[in-house]
Design a protein around this motif. Structure first.
Motif, PDB file in Angstrom:
ATOM      1  N   ILE A 135     128.037 120.918  56.111  1.00 63.24           N
ATOM      2  CA  ILE A 135     127.215 121.850  56.868  1.00 63.24           C
ATOM      3  C   ILE A 135     126.179 122.452  55.926  1.00 63.24           C
ATOM      4  N   ILE A 136     124.927 122.384  56.325  1.00 64.29           N
ATOM      5  CA  ILE A 136     123.832 122.958  55.541  1.00 64.29           C
ATOM      6  C   ILE A 136     123.271 124.131  56.344  1.00 64.29           C
ATOM      7  N   ASN A 137     123.471 125.333  55.819  1.00 59.88           N
ATOM      8  CA  ASN A 137     122.967 126.519  56.512  1.00 59.88           C
ATOM      9  C   ASN A 137     122.019 127.337  55.636  1.00 59.88           C
ATOM     10  N   ARG A 138     121.694 126.796  54.456  1.00 60.05           N
ATOM     11  CA  ARG A 138     120.774 127.493  53.550  1.00 60.05           C
ATOM     12  C   ARG A 138     120.248 126.494  52.524  1.00 60.05           C
ATOM     13  N   PHE A 139     119.159 126.872  51.900  1.00 59.52           N
ATOM     14  CA  PHE A 139     118.679 126.136  50.730  1.00 59.52           C
ATOM     15  C   PHE A 139     118.379 127.144  49.639  1.00 59.52           C
ATOM     16  N   ALA A 140     118.272 126.666  48.414  1.00 60.12           N
ATOM     17  CA  ALA A 140     118.118 127.553  47.259  1.00 60.12           C
ATOM     18  C   ALA A 140     116.854 127.227  46.479  1.00 60.12           C
ATOM     19  N   LEU A 141     116.245 128.275  45.957  1.00 61.67           N
ATOM     20  CA  LEU A 141     115.141 128.137  45.014  1.00 61.67           C
ATOM     21  C   LEU A 141     115.740 128.251  43.626  1.00 61.67           C
ATOM     22  N   ILE A 142     115.481 127.246  42.802  1.00 65.43           N
ATOM     23  CA  ILE A 142     115.990 127.204  41.422  1.00 65.43           C
ATOM     24  C   ILE A 142     114.816 127.323  40.467  1.00 65.43           C
ATOM     25  N   ARG A 143     115.002 128.112  39.440  1.00 60.92           N
ATOM     26  CA  ARG A 143     114.005 128.260  38.372  1.00 60.92           C
ATOM     27  C   ARG A 143     114.523 127.514  37.160  1.00 60.92           C
ATOM     28  N   GLN A 144     113.641 126.757  36.512  1.00 67.40           N
ATOM     29  CA  GLN A 144     114.012 126.066  35.277  1.00 67.40           C
ATOM     30  C   GLN A 144     113.022 126.444  34.182  1.00 67.40           C
ATOM     31  N   VAL A 145     113.569 126.754  33.032  1.00 71.53           N
ATOM     32  CA  VAL A 145     112.755 127.094  31.867  1.00 71.53           C
ATOM     33  C   VAL A 145     113.195 126.199  30.710  1.00 71.53           C
ATOM     34  N   ARG A 146     112.227 125.556  30.062  1.00 70.05           N
ATOM     35  CA  ARG A 146     112.517 124.761  28.858  1.00 70.05           C
ATOM     36  C   ARG A 146     112.298 125.655  27.654  1.00 70.05           C
ATOM     37  N   LEU A 147     113.347 125.816  26.844  1.00 71.58           N
ATOM     38  CA  LEU A 147     113.239 126.640  25.645  1.00 71.58           C
ATOM     39  C   LEU A 147     112.481 125.873  24.570  1.00 71.58           C
ATOM     40  N   LYS A 148     111.498 126.532  23.964  1.00 73.80           N
ATOM     41  CA  LYS A 148     110.617 125.864  23.004  1.00 73.80           C
ATOM     42  C   LYS A 148     111.370 125.303  21.795  1.00 73.80           C
ATOM     43  N   LYS A 149     112.185 126.114  21.175  1.00 71.15           N
ATOM     44  CA  LYS A 149     112.815 125.689  19.919  1.00 71.15           C
ATOM     45  C   LYS A 149     113.833 124.581  20.114  1.00 71.15           C
ATOM     46  N   SER A 150     114.694 124.731  21.116  1.00 70.11           N
ATOM     47  CA  SER A 150     115.790 123.776  21.286  1.00 70.11           C
ATOM     48  C   SER A 150     115.488 122.674  22.298  1.00 70.11           C
ATOM     49  N   GLY A 151     114.534 122.912  23.195  1.00 72.88           N
ATOM     50  CA  GLY A 151     114.254 121.954  24.254  1.00 72.88           C
ATOM     51  C   GLY A 151     115.259 122.021  25.403  1.00 72.88           C
ATOM     52  N   ARG A 152     116.227 122.931  25.303  1.00 70.31           N
ATOM     53  CA  ARG A 152     117.233 123.073  26.363  1.00 70.31           C
ATOM     54  C   ARG A 152     116.567 123.489  27.663  1.00 70.31           C
ATOM     55  N   MET A 153     117.101 122.979  28.774  1.00 65.89           N
ATOM     56  CA  MET A 153     116.597 123.315  30.097  1.00 65.89           C
ATOM     57  C   MET A 153     117.576 124.290  30.743  1.00 65.89           C
ATOM     58  N   ILE A 154     117.157 125.536  30.854  1.00 66.02           N
ATOM     59  CA  ILE A 154     118.004 126.578  31.437  1.00 66.02           C
ATOM     60  C   ILE A 154     117.567 126.780  32.885  1.00 66.02           C
ATOM     61  N   LYS A 155     118.523 126.660  33.791  1.00 62.41           N
ATOM     62  CA  LYS A 155     118.258 126.801  35.207  1.00 62.41           C
ATOM     63  C   LYS A 155     118.947 128.058  35.728  1.00 62.41           C
ATOM     64  N   SER A 156     118.393 128.631  36.781  1.00 64.91           N
ATOM     65  CA  SER A 156     119.055 129.757  37.437  1.00 64.91           C
ATOM     66  C   SER A 156     118.671 129.771  38.909  1.00 64.91           C
ATOM     67  N   LEU A 157     119.606 130.249  39.712  1.00 63.35           N
ATOM     68  CA  LEU A 157     119.355 130.385  41.141  1.00 63.35           C
ATOM     69  C   LEU A 157     118.532 131.652  41.347  1.00 63.35           C
ATOM     70  N   VAL A 158     117.355 131.492  41.922  1.00 66.68           N
ATOM     71  CA  VAL A 158     116.478 132.635  42.162  1.00 66.68           C
ATOM     72  C   VAL A 158     116.880 133.324  43.458  1.00 66.68           C
ATOM     73  N   ARG A 159     116.998 132.518  44.520  1.00 68.79           N
ATOM     74  CA  ARG A 159     117.293 133.084  45.834  1.00 68.79           C
ATOM     75  C   ARG A 159     117.734 131.966  46.770  1.00 68.79           C
ATOM     76  N   GLU A 160     118.599 132.318  47.721  1.00 61.68           N
ATOM     77  CA  GLU A 160     118.951 131.388  48.780  1.00 61.68           C
ATOM     78  C   GLU A 160     118.269 131.834  50.063  1.00 61.68           C
ATOM     79  N   TYR A 161     117.885 130.872  50.876  1.00 54.06           N
ATOM     80  CA  TYR A 161     117.192 131.114  52.136  1.00 54.06           C
ATOM     81  C   TYR A 161     118.064 130.597  53.273  1.00 54.06           C
ATOM     82  N   GLU A 162     118.495 131.505  54.140  1.00 51.53           N
ATOM     83  CA  GLU A 162     119.339 131.146  55.280  1.00 51.53           C
ATOM     84  C   GLU A 162     118.497 130.451  56.349  1.00 51.53           C
ATOM     85  N   LEU A 163     119.010 129.372  56.894  1.00 53.37           N
ATOM     86  CA  LEU A 163     118.313 128.673  57.973  1.00 53.37           C
ATOM     87  C   LEU A 163     118.518 129.437  59.274  1.00 53.37           C
ATOM     88  N   GLY A 164     117.468 129.424  60.107  1.00 52.00           N
ATOM     89  CA  GLY A 164     117.578 130.033  61.430  1.00 52.00           C
ATOM     90  C   GLY A 164     117.096 131.390  61.518  1.00 52.00           C
TER      91      GLY A 164
END
Length: 164
Positions: A135-164
């Protein structure tokens, strides 16, 4: 210090809290891949409008397939009667029409194939039997930031959007 600051829209199949950071993707279905964002308020408005236009929907798990060229990986295909494709197309077109240009468009629009990538330890236990309802009742906006020194990709959930 961050190098890249991008967003993407997904359906999270395992919960994350807003602001929670992670590096390895939990099971998810990508609605649209990465795009730059220089106006978070406008982006929030666009995604809220899209979410209001769609009702919760049901898809089902399909078969596991092997994708990729040289670097092969497993994916769990998602069987969709068309509602998920409509959501994808609405998010994609709404973002593009509002100045949020998606980077990789090769598999969008009519070429969109919803799936869950099974290539890390976070997805090892996500193997529902073919035909299992999701069941899909929402979708999420994800933010990704690449750290300059390490190149690591850090992601975080910004917000979820309820359908309907």
């Amino acid at each position: 210090m961050a190098k890249k600051n991008e967003r993407l829209v997904v359906v999270m199949l395992e919960s994350k809290l807003p602001g929670e950071e992670f590096e390895i993707w939990p099971p998810h279905i990508t609605i649209v891949p990465w795009f730059p964002c220089d106006d978070s308020r406008r982006l929030g408005t666009v995604l809220s409008e899209v979410a209001r236009r769609h009702r919760p929907l049901e898809v089902s798990s399909g078969e596991v397939e092997v994708w990729g060229g040289k670097d092969k990986f497993e994916v769990l295909k998602i069987e969709d009667e068309g509602a998920l494709l409509e959501l994808h197309q609405d998010v994609f077109n709404s973002l593009e029409n509002n100045g949020f240009s998606i980077h990789q468009k090769d598999y969008l629009g009519d070429k969109y194939t919803p799936h869950v990538t099974l290539r890390n330890h976070e997805s090892e236990n996500f193997r529902p039997a073919a035909g299992t309802a999701l069941i899909i009742n929402r979708f999420a906006l994800i933010r990704q930031v690449r750290l300059k020194k390490s190149g690591r990709m850090i992601k975080s959930l910004v917000r979820e959007y309820e359908l309907g």
